[in-house]
Design an enzyme around this catalytic site. Structure first.
Site, short mmCIF file in Angstrom:
data_model
loop_
_atom_site.label_atom_id
_atom_site.label_comp_id
_atom_site.label_asym_id
_atom_site.label_seq_id
_atom_site.Cartn_x
_atom_site.Cartn_y
_atom_site.Cartn_z
N SER A 185 0.82 -1.21 0.00
CA SER A 185 0.00 0.00 0.00
C SER A 185 0.86 1.27 0.00
O SER A 185 1.63 1.50 -0.91
CB SER A 185 -0.96 -0.04 1.19
OG SER A 185 -1.91 0.97 1.13
N ASP A 226 -2.82 6.06 -3.47
CA ASP A 226 -1.67 5.46 -2.80
C ASP A 226 -1.13 4.33 -3.66
O ASP A 226 -1.57 4.11 -4.79
CB ASP A 226 -2.03 4.98 -1.40
CG ASP A 226 -3.00 3.82 -1.39
OD1 ASP A 226 -3.71 3.62 -2.39
OD2 ASP A 226 -3.05 3.08 -0.38
N ASP A 264 -1.31 1.11 -3.84
CA ASP A 264 -2.15 0.03 -4.38
C ASP A 264 -3.54 0.50 -4.77
O ASP A 264 -4.41 -0.32 -5.11
CB ASP A 264 -2.24 -1.14 -3.39
CG ASP A 264 -3.04 -0.81 -2.14
OD1 ASP A 264 -3.10 0.37 -1.76
OD2 ASP A 264 -3.60 -1.74 -1.52
N ASP A 305 -6.11 1.83 -3.14
CA ASP A 305 -7.32 1.64 -2.34
C ASP A 305 -7.67 2.86 -1.49
O ASP A 305 -8.64 2.82 -0.73
CB ASP A 305 -7.24 0.38 -1.47
CG ASP A 305 -6.21 0.46 -0.36
OD1 ASP A 305 -5.44 1.45 -0.31
OD2 ASP A 305 -6.17 -0.47 0.47
#
Length: 448
Positions: free
Chosen positions: A101, A241, A243, A245
């Site tokens: 992340s 960010d 990833d 999400d």
């Protein structure tokens, strides 16, 4: 949380803590627990972000999955919510995302999704951990034609984007939007999606080299995006960010619009359109006091959970709510996806700006934020903060001085060796003074 699983899967320094050997075992044991429920040849979809360690860990993880007889579809670089969506859409028995992340490049992580697209339950994580700690691997070892196959489905990302487009009315023509892909999973998906919706876009953070993910860009570093918005006279900016999400926005004046403000804007719009279930928004204890007061002024209710989007999702599922999230930018729109989704949130926020005819600063300004300060402190044992008498004493001292006009939250991080100290107060000066007072005590008695 267990021995291996934190609040968001298994994380660690890649090739040191999160080794290829562990990735193989996670593929083998995790795949078996999730995918082999009476299915002879289960399908598992696997995605990753742009980290240099991603291919190494993916290769090991896929080998573990194949060793159980699973069929593996590699999605390539894609967002975490993209994996969650495609797990459901393709009727896979499980999905796996390889990402840490917003963490720095040396870290990586492995998170699993069940066939329903939701992250694992505590019971499922415990079952996988028991297999990891067993003295002997007694799982079946298929041979010959019973082994699994692997295939590439890199078109999955655009299948996911096509779905996202279908969740809003009309297009985004007439808007100029600055995008920050964090050199991560959204680096190509975000410009394609917003461009396909007829928005005029300018970008930063969309040139990954394997080592620059989250490096001074993305949702945890929106300062460069704010400069880009002002320099290009954009209507607003959207920062994702690593990833994809989470989402943090920047208004046309270069001011940060955080997850609380985004949730407030979405809640107001959804409620006015009769789409907000039970007039309820689910947030965490980290949400700003001004967020709750703003919702109250609209006669919208709120529910609080522990920090972590998994707890927000659990409460939303339990009570059938359809909007929730975190100040950090994890926004869950349950009518459309099963996890926080930065691209989904971004196009809905952009759609509201276009439909309302208001600027993002006007929309966000309807919620008044209390001054808030957050300090992260590296410690050797983050969980010890909950029993430390010195920390408890200074918290009580600060709360007594606040006299109800503010709040304090001191907690261990779910993903890093940190204690987080958060203070809200009536003024910036008070917030700064109180957070420093508590942080000094944490450092003195617990810091490295």
């Amino acid at each position: 949380m267990g021995k291996y699983f934190g609040t968001d899967g298994v994380r660690g320094v890649a090739n040191s803590e999160l080794t290829p050997e562990l990735a193989f075992k996670l593929g083998r044991f995790g795949g078996y627990v999730l995918a082999h429920n009476g299915t002879e040849k289960p399908t598992v979809v696997v995605g990753r972000d742009t980290r240099i360690s991603g291919v190494m860990l993916e290769s090991a993880l896929v080998a573990g999955l194949l060793s159980t007889g699973a069929e593996v579809m590699r999605l390539g670089v894609i967002t975490t919510p993209g994996v969650a969506y495609l797990t459901r859409e393709m009727n896979a028995q499980a999905g796996v995302m390889i990402s840490a992340s917003h963490n720095p490049v040396q870290d990586n992580g492995i998170k699993f999704f069940g066939a329903d697209g939701f992250k694992l339950s505590d019971a499922q994580e415990a079952e996988i951990e028991a297999l990891l700690d067993a003295e002997e691997d007694t799982l079946p070892r298929p041979v010959g034609v019973e082994l699994g196959h692997t295939s590439d489905y890199f078109e999955g990302g655009h299948r996911y984007l096509s779905y996202l487009k279908s969740t809003i009315e009309g297009d985004l023509e007439g808007l100029k939007i600055a995008l920050d892909g964090a050199h991560g999973s959204t680096y190509s998906l975000a410009p394609y999606l917003f461009g396909d919706l007829e928005a005029d876009t300018v970008t930063i953070g969309c040139n990954p080299d394997g080592n620059n993910i989250n490096d001074g860009v993305g949702s945890t570093h929106p300062e460069k995006l704010a400069e880009l918005v002002l320099d290009t006279d954009s209507d607003f900016g959207l920062a994702f960010d690593g990833d994809g999400d989470r989402l943090i926005a920047v208004d046309e004046q270069g001011q940060i619009v955080d997850g609380d403000q985004i949730m407030f804007i979405l809640a107001q719009d959804m409620d006015a359109r009769g789409e907000l279930k039970d007039h309820m928004v689910v947030s965490t204890v980290m949400s700003n006091l001004g967020f709750y007061k703003g919702l109250e002024s609209l006669n919208i209710k709120s529910d609080k959970t522990k920090v972590g989007d998994r707890y927000v999702v659990e409460e939303m599922r339990r009570s059938s709510y359809n909007l929730g999230g975190e100040q950090s930018g994890h926004i869950v729109m349950m009518d459309h996806n099963t996890t926080g989704d930065g691209l989904l949130t971004g196009i809905h926020l952009a759609s509201i700006v276009k439909r309302s005819g208001k600027t993002l600063s006007e929309l966000a300004g309807q919620m008044t934020k209390y001054p808030q300060r957050l300090v992260n402190i590296k410690v050797s044992d983050k969980h010890a903060v909950e029993q430390n008498e010195h920390v408890a004493a200074v918290i009580k001292e600060v709360e007594d001085e606040m006299n109800g006009e503010g709040r304090v939250l001191v907690r261990p991080s779910g993903t890093e060796p940190l204690v987080r100290v958060m203070v809200e107060a009536k003024t910036d000066e008070d917030a700064e003074r109180f957070v420093n007072k508590i942080s000094d005590v944490v450092r003195a008695h617990m810091g490295l």
